[in-house]
Design a protein around this motif. Structure first.
Motif, short mmCIF file in Angstrom:
data_model
loop_
_atom_site.label_atom_id
_atom_site.label_comp_id
_atom_site.label_asym_id
_atom_site.label_seq_id
_atom_site.Cartn_x
_atom_site.Cartn_y
_atom_site.Cartn_z
N VAL A 8 1.48 4.06 20.03
CA VAL A 8 1.48 3.85 18.58
C VAL A 8 0.44 2.79 18.25
N VAL A 9 -0.41 3.09 17.28
CA VAL A 9 -1.46 2.16 16.87
C VAL A 9 -1.01 1.50 15.57
N GLY A 10 -0.68 0.20 15.64
CA GLY A 10 -0.25 -0.52 14.43
C GLY A 10 1.24 -0.83 14.45
N LYS A 34 -3.20 -5.05 16.23
CA LYS A 34 -4.42 -5.86 16.17
C LYS A 34 -4.15 -7.35 15.95
N GLU A 35 -3.16 -7.65 15.09
CA GLU A 35 -2.89 -9.05 14.72
C GLU A 35 -1.81 -9.64 15.62
N GLU A 36 -1.59 -10.96 15.44
CA GLU A 36 -0.43 -11.59 16.04
C GLU A 36 0.59 -11.80 14.92
N TYR A 40 0.26 -11.54 7.27
CA TYR A 40 0.46 -11.24 5.85
C TYR A 40 0.33 -9.74 5.58
N GLN A 41 1.15 -9.22 4.67
CA GLN A 41 0.96 -7.86 4.15
C GLN A 41 1.58 -7.80 2.75
N ILE A 42 1.01 -6.98 1.89
CA ILE A 42 1.59 -6.75 0.55
C ILE A 42 2.57 -5.57 0.68
N PHE A 111 9.83 -9.60 7.37
CA PHE A 111 10.43 -8.26 7.54
C PHE A 111 9.74 -7.49 8.67
N ASP A 112 8.40 -7.47 8.66
CA ASP A 112 7.67 -6.70 9.66
C ASP A 112 7.89 -7.27 11.06
N LYS A 113 8.05 -8.59 11.14
CA LYS A 113 8.29 -9.21 12.46
C LYS A 113 9.68 -8.82 12.99
N GLN A 129 -2.49 -8.54 19.26
CA GLN A 129 -3.92 -8.91 19.37
C GLN A 129 -4.69 -7.90 20.22
N CYS A 130 -4.26 -6.65 20.11
CA CYS A 130 -4.95 -5.56 20.81
C CYS A 130 -5.44 -4.57 19.77
N SER A 131 -6.75 -4.43 19.65
CA SER A 131 -7.34 -3.63 18.59
C SER A 131 -7.85 -2.29 19.12
N VAL A 132 -7.29 -1.21 18.58
CA VAL A 132 -7.71 0.13 19.03
C VAL A 132 -9.05 0.47 18.39
N VAL A 133 -9.99 0.93 19.20
CA VAL A 133 -11.31 1.23 18.66
C VAL A 133 -11.57 2.73 18.58
N ASP A 308 0.14 4.53 -5.52
CA ASP A 308 0.50 3.49 -6.50
C ASP A 308 1.83 2.73 -6.27
N PRO A 309 1.78 1.40 -6.43
CA PRO A 309 2.97 0.60 -6.12
C PRO A 309 4.09 0.59 -7.16
N VAL A 310 3.98 1.30 -8.30
CA VAL A 310 4.94 1.03 -9.39
C VAL A 310 6.39 1.30 -9.02
N LEU A 317 7.79 5.56 2.38
CA LEU A 317 6.99 6.66 2.94
C LEU A 317 6.56 6.36 4.37
N ALA A 318 6.26 5.09 4.66
CA ALA A 318 5.83 4.71 6.01
C ALA A 318 6.97 4.88 7.02
N THR A 319 8.16 4.40 6.65
CA THR A 319 9.28 4.47 7.61
C THR A 319 9.84 5.90 7.67
P1 FAD Z 1 0.74 -1.51 7.47
O1 FAD Z 1 1.89 -2.25 6.92
O2 FAD Z 1 -0.59 -1.68 6.81
O3 FAD Z 1 0.61 -1.88 9.01
C1 FAD Z 1 -0.49 -1.42 9.77
C2 FAD Z 1 -0.67 -2.34 10.98
O4 FAD Z 1 -1.70 -1.80 11.79
C3 FAD Z 1 -1.11 -3.74 10.60
O5 FAD Z 1 -0.20 -4.68 11.16
C4 FAD Z 1 -2.51 -3.87 11.18
O6 FAD Z 1 -2.80 -5.17 11.65
C5 FAD Z 1 -2.48 -2.86 12.31
N1 FAD Z 1 -3.81 -2.34 12.68
C6 FAD Z 1 -4.83 -2.01 11.84
N2 FAD Z 1 -5.88 -1.55 12.53
C7 FAD Z 1 -5.53 -1.60 13.84
C8 FAD Z 1 -6.21 -1.27 15.04
N3 FAD Z 1 -7.45 -0.78 15.02
N4 FAD Z 1 -5.56 -1.44 16.22
C9 FAD Z 1 -4.28 -1.92 16.25
N5 FAD Z 1 -3.61 -2.26 15.14
C10 FAD Z 1 -4.21 -2.09 13.94
N6 FAD Z 1 5.10 -0.75 -0.79
C11 FAD Z 1 6.41 -0.95 -1.06
O7 FAD Z 1 7.27 -0.35 -0.40
N7 FAD Z 1 6.78 -1.80 -2.07
C12 FAD Z 1 5.87 -2.46 -2.82
O8 FAD Z 1 6.26 -3.24 -3.70
C13 FAD Z 1 4.49 -2.23 -2.57
N8 FAD Z 1 3.53 -2.87 -3.29
C14 FAD Z 1 2.21 -2.63 -3.01
C15 FAD Z 1 1.21 -3.22 -3.80
C16 FAD Z 1 -0.13 -2.94 -3.56
C17 FAD Z 1 -1.19 -3.54 -4.42
C18 FAD Z 1 -0.49 -2.06 -2.49
C19 FAD Z 1 -1.93 -1.75 -2.21
C20 FAD Z 1 0.49 -1.49 -1.70
C21 FAD Z 1 1.83 -1.76 -1.95
N9 FAD Z 1 2.84 -1.18 -1.18
C22 FAD Z 1 4.15 -1.36 -1.50
C23 FAD Z 1 2.49 -0.30 -0.04
C24 FAD Z 1 2.70 -0.97 1.31
O9 FAD Z 1 1.86 -2.10 1.40
C25 FAD Z 1 2.31 0.02 2.42
O10 FAD Z 1 2.67 1.34 2.06
C26 FAD Z 1 2.99 -0.30 3.76
O11 FAD Z 1 2.64 -1.59 4.20
C27 FAD Z 1 2.56 0.75 4.81
O12 FAD Z 1 3.09 0.44 6.08
P2 FAD Z 1 2.34 0.93 7.39
O13 FAD Z 1 3.26 0.61 8.52
O14 FAD Z 1 1.86 2.32 7.22
O15 FAD Z 1 1.01 0.07 7.47
#
Ligand code: FAD
Length: 490
Positions: A8-10, A34-36, A40-42, A111-113, A129-133, A308-310, A317-319
């Motif tokens: 799994v990447v990410g 990639k990160e430790e 931060y994430q929104i 939460f993510d941690k 801290q392992c970045s997939v290329v 869109d975040p509204v 959707l991710a989980t």
């Molecule tokens: P991410 O959370 O982005 O995690 C991806 C991980 O992959 C990261 O930790 C990153 O470091 C890692 N990674 C990246 N590249 C590599 C690589 N090459 N090798 C290894 N690791 C890598 N969602 C909500 O549910 N509620 C909200 O209120 C909400 N508000 C939002 C507001 C805005 C403005 C935006 C843009 C989005 C919002 N979202 C919201 C959406 C939410 O941020 C994402 O849908 C969610 O974080 C997706 O989770 P993910 O696991 O797919 O990816």
């Protein structure tokens, strides 16, 4: 040859979900992040299906309770024709009342941690801290990845499957062989920061997300703790010039433009240090890939699509896509079912969920029309200027989609005209007797958007009844009793 069953990447919510649910079946799983963490994430406002469905399946309910995240009962909106904010509550849903009718507002660093640490505890080999290329291909199949470790040393690892869960900046998503389609309708940008000391809605809604439409767009106001608030403005894409120069001033001006948010922040100060100290801008975040899988490789979460975040659908959707992918991978690895069938089921269900949210959000935006404002007027123009369409209502009623590259209208029934109208009428209705409440679940459209999330919650509670689970694929598959595989309909 395969070192792992799954790479799994990410390590965001999508990656943690799929890795944990596959490792739980005894498979060998490597997760490269990639990160430790914490990082931060929104995306801080969650839906009940994530908290009480997926998180329960993952086994993190206790850890979430201990983290004492802000309980979210629903949403409060200054939206539509009413000048007064109105509130909807998850508790009015026919299936849930009591403790499972709430969600959380979360600091994503925490939460993510929790989710990533849990993956490690459940047997996933997590390497930070392992970045997939890149991915490794053999005979038309993805069979592994190439990554750089924390010392910059390059490695190759092999696996039966690679899941790209690396978010919207994924470096490898295009290796699945398709294209990303960006939404015209949701071509916005978001500018956001954090404040200490902002006001709270009156109890019991003090943990609600507050969304306020104003002439340049809309604001989110998310209470993360009793004192810390996430505040963001969603604007037209071309506002980029306005916000690029002096971000501090631009955010202050936008807040002044929106009296409700200005009032809530009147005694607050912006956080200027630490991970919350920066004013951030995000754009190009509403899109979908036209292919979600190929032999050996799968896209989930933001690597596949986001809209869109509204209505806080991103983490859901991710989980959810992590769960669907885990079902498919588990079923193939255990030799129960054919790969193509499992992943067609994954893609059809994921697209259906994305499409429902997409259409619901278009309808939700259409609830608020301010014909004097550039932001809202432009939305209307986008809708009505679509060729060969008399009106958007007819468009939605026909089950077709405005954004044909983005939403696969053929994969679901489409939201009905009546449901769309119903939502609009609900928004235009005078506020309830207590001056605030409005039951969004009265709308069929909202019911249909929440349906799959409700099913996951019931499954996680051991109360799943899949009798009414209809696969979007003809002759398709249904979840197994434990929810972690696919099964033939009995
Ligand atoms: P991410 O959370 O982005 O995690 C991806 C991980 O992959 C990261 O930790 C990153 O470091 C890692 N990674 C990246 N590249 C590599 C690589 N090459 N090798 C290894 N690791 C890598 N969602 C909500 O549910 N509620 C909200 O209120 C909400 N508000 C939002 C507001 C805005 C403005 C935006 C843009 C989005 C919002 N979202 C919201 C959406 C939410 O941020 C994402 O849908 C969610 O974080 C997706 O989770 P993910 O696991 O797919 O990816």
């Amino acid at each position: 040859m395969s070192g792992f069953d799954l790479i799994v990447v990410g390590g965001g919510p999508g990656g943690s979900t799929v890795s944990t649910l596959v490792a739980a079946q005894g498979h060998r799983v490597l997760l490269l992040e990639k990160e430790e963490f914490p990082r931060y994430q929104i995306g801080e406002s969650l839906l009940p299906s994530t908290v009480h469905g997926i998180c329960r399946l993952l086994g993190v309910s206790e850890a979430l309770a201990e983290a004492a995240f802000m309980p979210k009962r629903g949403g409060t909106f200054r939206w539509g024709t009413s000048p007064e904010p109105w509130t909807f509550s998850f508790a009015v849903s026919e299936h849930f009342s009591g403790p499972t009718s709430t969600a959380y507002q979360v600091e994503r660093m925490k939460f993510d941690k929790i989710l990533l640490d849990n993956a490690r505890t459940k047997g996933v080999d997590v390497r930070e801290q392992c970045s997939v290329v890149d991915v490794v291909e053999e005979d038309g199949r993805v069979v592994g990845v190439v990554y750089d470790d924390p010392d910059g040393v390059r490695h190759t690892e092999h696996a039966r499957y690679v899941v790209d869960a690396s978010g919207n900046k994924s470096r490898i998503h295009s290796r699945v062989g398709g294209k990303r389609y960006y939404s015209e309708f949701f071509k916005n940008l978001a500018m956001f920061g954090y404040f200490e000391g902002g006001k709270r809605l009156p109890a019991p809604n003090s943990g609600n997300i507050l969304c306020a439409a104003f002439s340049s767009g809309w604001f989110w106001y998310i209470p993360l703790t009793d004192t810390l608030t996430s505040v963001g403005a969603v604007l037209r894409y071309d506002a980029v010039e306005r916000v690029r120069q002096d971000k501090e001033q631009a955010l202050a001006d936008l807040i002044e433009e929106c009296p409700l948010i200005a009032d809530y922040l009147s005694d607050a100060r912006r956080v200027t240090t630490g991970p919350y100290g920066e004013i951030r801008i995000r754009k190009d975040y509403s899109y979908s890939a036209d292919k979600f899988w190929r032999p050996g490789m799968v896209l989930i979460g933001d690597a596949a699509c986001f809209i869109d975040p509204v209505f806080s659908s991103g983490v859901h959707l991710a989980t959810y896509s992590g769960l669907l992918a885990a079902r498919s991978i588990n079923s193939v690895l255990s030799g129960e079912l054919d790969e193509a069938r499992c992943f067609e089921e994954f893609e059809a269900r994921y697209r259906k969920e994305f499409s429902l949210f997409h259409d619901f959000l278009v309808a939700f935006y259409d609830m608020h029309q301010d014909t004097d404002s550039y932001f809202w007027k432009a939305k209307k123009v986008t809708l009505s200027s679509a060729p060969a369409l008399e009106s958007f209502v007819e468009l939605v009623g026909g089950g077709a989609s405005l954004e044909t590259g983005l939403v696969d209208a053929g994969s679901y029934d489409g939201v009905r005209k009546s449901a769309f109208k119903e939502l609009k009428e609900l928004a235009d209705r005078p506020t309830g007797e207590d001056g605030t409440d409005r039951d969004l679940f009265e709308s069929e459209l909202v019911e249909s958007v929440m349906e799959e999330g409700t099913r996951i919650q019931l499954h996680a509670l051991g109360a799943g009844d899949d009798a009414d689970d209809v696969s979007p694929v003809a002759g398709g598959l249904v979840p197994s009793a434990d929810g972690l595989h696919w099964a033939e309909r009995g």
